[in-house]
Design an enzyme around this catalytic site. Sequence first.
Site, PDB file in Angstrom:
ATOM      1  CD  GLU A 122      43.734  34.481  -0.802  1.00 52.16           C
ATOM      2  OE1 GLU A 122      44.795  35.098  -0.947  1.00 52.16           O
ATOM      3  OE2 GLU A 122      43.270  33.717  -1.685  1.00 52.16           O
ATOM      4  CB  CYS A 143      45.588  31.575  -2.102  1.00 48.54           C
ATOM      5  SG  CYS A 143      44.650  31.437  -3.655  1.00 48.54           S
ATOM      6  CE  LYS A 147      48.497  34.591  -1.649  1.00 47.46           C
ATOM      7  NZ  LYS A 147      47.306  35.037  -2.426  1.00 47.46           N
TER       8      LYS A 147
END
Length: 203
Positions: free
Chosen positions: A43, A143, A109
């Site tokens: 990331e 994540c 995300k």
Amino acid sequence: MSSLTITLIQSNLFWEDKSANLEMFQQKIENLKEKTEIVILPEMFNTGFSMKPELFAEEMDGETVGWMKKVSVEKKVIITGSLMIEEEGKFFNRLLWVLPNGEFGIYDKRHLFAYAGEHTHYSAGNKKLIASVKGWKINLQICYDLRFPVWARQTPPLLREAGRGPEYDLLINVANWPEKRSTAWETLLRAKAIENQCYVAGV
């Protein structure tokens, strides 16, 4: 399905230093000895998990996206990882899935890490990205998404019985995960594999 070879590059990053990070990853990719088909980077691989998008975000025609396309073509691999992207006045923690033929997919995300203030700097995405490679369907996440099991949930069994099959075969999660919570990281990766009856790769 055919076999699929993936390379995970999990490395210390140079904090907010794009040039140093791109050079480091360039060397690591060039030094790969065995044939691989997908290279997975962390990331925000070009900066680290920074809350300064106004300083480091790029547009889609920026340096890092150009580097990803160049490496993909030269090494004949798919390359993926996330970085800060600015688009229409908003900032996104965006994963790119870059193919050697110049095509690419994007995933913004979905679950922003509020404990670090990520939600105050970035806009959340609302669409999944499921790529297809050699008959494999690949779900791409970033994540903190790992802590939200519904976002990774497979096609319901009744739909599978109707012939649709699983939504994906492999889940990839790219992260900047704190070392002190590594037990949670490893446990959640295994949980996703068990819950969704799929392979999981985490960087």
